[in-house]
Design an enzyme around this catalytic site. Structure first.
Site, mmCIF file in Angstrom:
data_model
loop_
_atom_site.group_PDB
_atom_site.id
_atom_site.type_symbol
_atom_site.label_atom_id
_atom_site.label_comp_id
_atom_site.label_asym_id
_atom_site.label_seq_id
_atom_site.Cartn_x
_atom_site.Cartn_y
_atom_site.Cartn_z
ATOM 1 N N CYS A 68 0.833 -1.200 0.000
ATOM 2 C CA CYS A 68 0.000 0.000 0.000
ATOM 3 C C CYS A 68 0.871 1.255 0.000
ATOM 4 O O CYS A 68 1.696 1.452 0.895
ATOM 5 C CB CYS A 68 -0.898 -0.021 1.239
ATOM 6 S SG CYS A 68 -1.800 1.504 1.538
ATOM 7 N N GLY A 69 0.669 2.130 -0.977
ATOM 8 C CA GLY A 69 1.443 3.366 -1.069
ATOM 9 C C GLY A 69 1.240 4.275 0.130
ATOM 10 O O GLY A 69 2.191 4.888 0.621
#
Length: 141
Positions: free
Chosen positions: A11-12
């Site tokens: 997840c960024g």
């Protein structure tokens, strides 16, 4: 300062949050919650400490939320917590716990609210190029 991040490396937002914590000179305890989910009690405590409802802490996008029937408004918090522990991808991320509080760090710069402001002395830019801190470490966003 003790900092724990419930992290998903895919997840960024979670990666940016972790990078912001490290930018403050803090090496957090990193818990990859998909591999090692918190206990039901710990999750309930974090959600409450973050000022969220259990529903606000559930991730719908990219999860089996609909398939599991979790949109049903008659489900109790206890039932929702059970689903989150059984299927940890339903836990919204990243949750960060520090001595200054607990937050769901979406967007990632929310973590700045629970880290010492004087820990930042230089610029920080997210993966996507968005500037969060200026050259002096002051919050831009």
């Amino acid at each position: 300062m003790t900092v724990t991040i419930y992290h998903n490396p895919a997840c960024g937002t979670s990666r940016n949050t972790l990078d912001l914590i490290r930018h403050a000179g803090i090496e957090p305890v990193v818990i990859e919650y998909l591999k090692a989910p918190p206990s039901k009690e710990d999750l309930a405590t974090m959600i409450a400490d973050a000022g969220l409802t259990v529903r606000q802490a559930i991730r719908e996008k990219g999860t089996p939320y609909e398939e599991l029937g979790l949109a049903d408004p008659t489900l109790t918090d206890d039932q929702l917590l059970d689903a989150m522990i059984t299927t940890p991808v339903l836990i919204n991320r990243p949750l960060v716990v520090t001595d200054m509080g607990t937050r769901l760090c979406r967007p990632s710069e929310v973590v700045l609210d629970i880290l010492p402001a004087d820990a930042f002395t230089s610029a920080f830019v997210k993966e996507d190029g968005e500037a969060v801190l200026d050259a002096e470490g002051k919050r831009i966003v």
